[in-house]
Design an enzyme around this catalytic site. Structure first.
Site, PDB file in Angstrom:
ATOM      1  N   ASP A  11       0.878  -1.162   0.000  1.00 51.39           N
ATOM      2  CA  ASP A  11       0.000   0.000   0.000  1.00 51.39           C
ATOM      3  C   ASP A  11       0.923   1.222   0.000  1.00 51.39           C
ATOM      4  OD1 ASP A  11      -2.290   1.652   0.372  1.00 51.39           O
ATOM      5  OD2 ASP A  11      -1.946   1.644   2.536  1.00 51.39           O
ATOM      6  N   MET A  12       0.398   2.418  -0.195  1.00 51.39           N
ATOM      7  CA  MET A  12       1.271   3.587  -0.243  1.00 51.39           C
ATOM      8  C   MET A  12       1.131   4.497   0.977  1.00 51.39           C
ATOM      9  SD  MET A  12       1.845   6.335  -3.354  1.00 51.39           S
ATOM     10  CE  MET A  12       0.345   7.297  -3.078  1.00 51.39           C
ATOM     11  N   ASP A  13      -0.033   5.108   1.164  1.00 49.78           N
ATOM     12  CA  ASP A  13      -0.212   6.057   2.265  1.00 49.78           C
ATOM     13  C   ASP A  13      -0.187   5.330   3.605  1.00 49.78           C
ATOM     14  OD1 ASP A  13      -0.787   8.653   0.815  1.00 49.78           O
ATOM     15  OD2 ASP A  13      -2.268   7.331  -0.109  1.00 49.78           O
ATOM     16  N   LYS A 145     -10.248  -0.094  -2.665  1.00 52.04           N
ATOM     17  CA  LYS A 145     -10.280  -0.955  -1.478  1.00 52.04           C
ATOM     18  C   LYS A 145     -11.447  -0.515  -0.591  1.00 52.04           C
ATOM     19  CE  LYS A 145      -5.209  -0.884  -1.530  1.00 52.04           C
ATOM     20  NZ  LYS A 145      -4.002  -0.451  -0.803  1.00 52.04           N
ATOM     21  N   ASP A 170      -1.728  -0.911   6.178  1.00 51.46           N
ATOM     22  CA  ASP A 170      -1.872  -0.282   7.495  1.00 51.46           C
ATOM     23  C   ASP A 170      -3.324  -0.029   7.867  1.00 51.46           C
ATOM     24  OD1 ASP A 170      -2.269   1.796   5.621  1.00 51.46           O
ATOM     25  OD2 ASP A 170      -1.709   3.287   7.123  1.00 51.46           O
TER      26      ASP A 170
END
Length: 219
Positions: A11-13, A145, A170
């Site tokens: 995931d990124m953020d 998502k 997260d």
């Protein structure tokens, strides 16, 4: 016999870059300028939404005139990019962690609800663009998502079956998306999290000094 190719999909953020507070700031600035009464309680509901989803959420409650949802979305994205470029927000140890995964032969992917335009800014900021074999953004998916589509798209681009992929997430919605795609899930807490971690197959608090053996044992 050659070992089967495996992948780690990030995931990124909150996983690659500590940007959630930047999103909150950008959204507050843009939506309050449009007359929206942004409250902490309502903003919490939007945390796992796509950018256009957030714009729609606020418009339904505080409709504004003249500016389209797409224009508002672009204003938020532009502000987030500016904040990312100005802040020291990359997650500690992420670059070395990616180098270690590459050295172990893993393919590396990115699967994020964020619009595609933000991704290069994040990867360039952290100096990690060259480590990713594929990128998937919810901007190009029918659903973000917790729908599994974005993870299925990432694994397809990598040409690796989901059962041989680990997702690093997260958020509960992200973990649910990865689980529904048939992947193993590693929850990243960045030193502390109030998120429900019950879907995680493994939990890591930081990238620095993390043992790779736990990843190998999952696949």
């Amino acid at each position: 016999m050659k070992e089967r190719q495996k992948a780690i999909i990030f995931d990124m953020d909150g996983v690659v870059v500590d940007s959630e507070h930047l999103w909150a700031q950008a959204e507050y600035e843009v939506f309050t300028a449009l007359g929206v009464e942004v409250t902490e309680e309502l903003a919490l509901i939007t945390k796992s939404m796509t950018t256009i989803g957030v714009a729609s959420f606020w418009y339904e409650r505080f409709p504004w005139e003249k500016t389209t949802l797409q224009e508002v979305e672009e204003l938020v994205i532009s502000r987030v990019i500016a904040l990312i470029e100005a802040e020291h927000c990359e997650i500690a140890g992420i670059k070395l962690f990616l180098m270690q995964l590459k050295a172990k032969g893993y393919k590396i992917g990115l699967a994020t609800n964020s619009p595609y335009r933000i991704i290069p800014a994040v990867l360039e900021k952290a100096g990690i663009a060259d480590y990713f074999d594929t990128i998937a953004s919810a901007e190009f998916e029918p659903h973000g998502k917790p729908h599994p589509g974005i993870y299925l798209s990432a694994s397809k681009k990598l040409n690796i079956d989901p059962e041989y992929c680990i997702a690093i997430e997260d958020s509960y919605s992200g973990m649910l998306a990865a689980k529904m795609a048939g992947m193993k899930v590693v929850a990243f807490t960045n030193g502390g999290s109030a998120v429900d971690l019950s879907l995680a197959d493994h939990i890591i608090n930081e990238y620095e000094n993390h043992e790779m053996e736990a990843f190998h044992a999952l696949l």
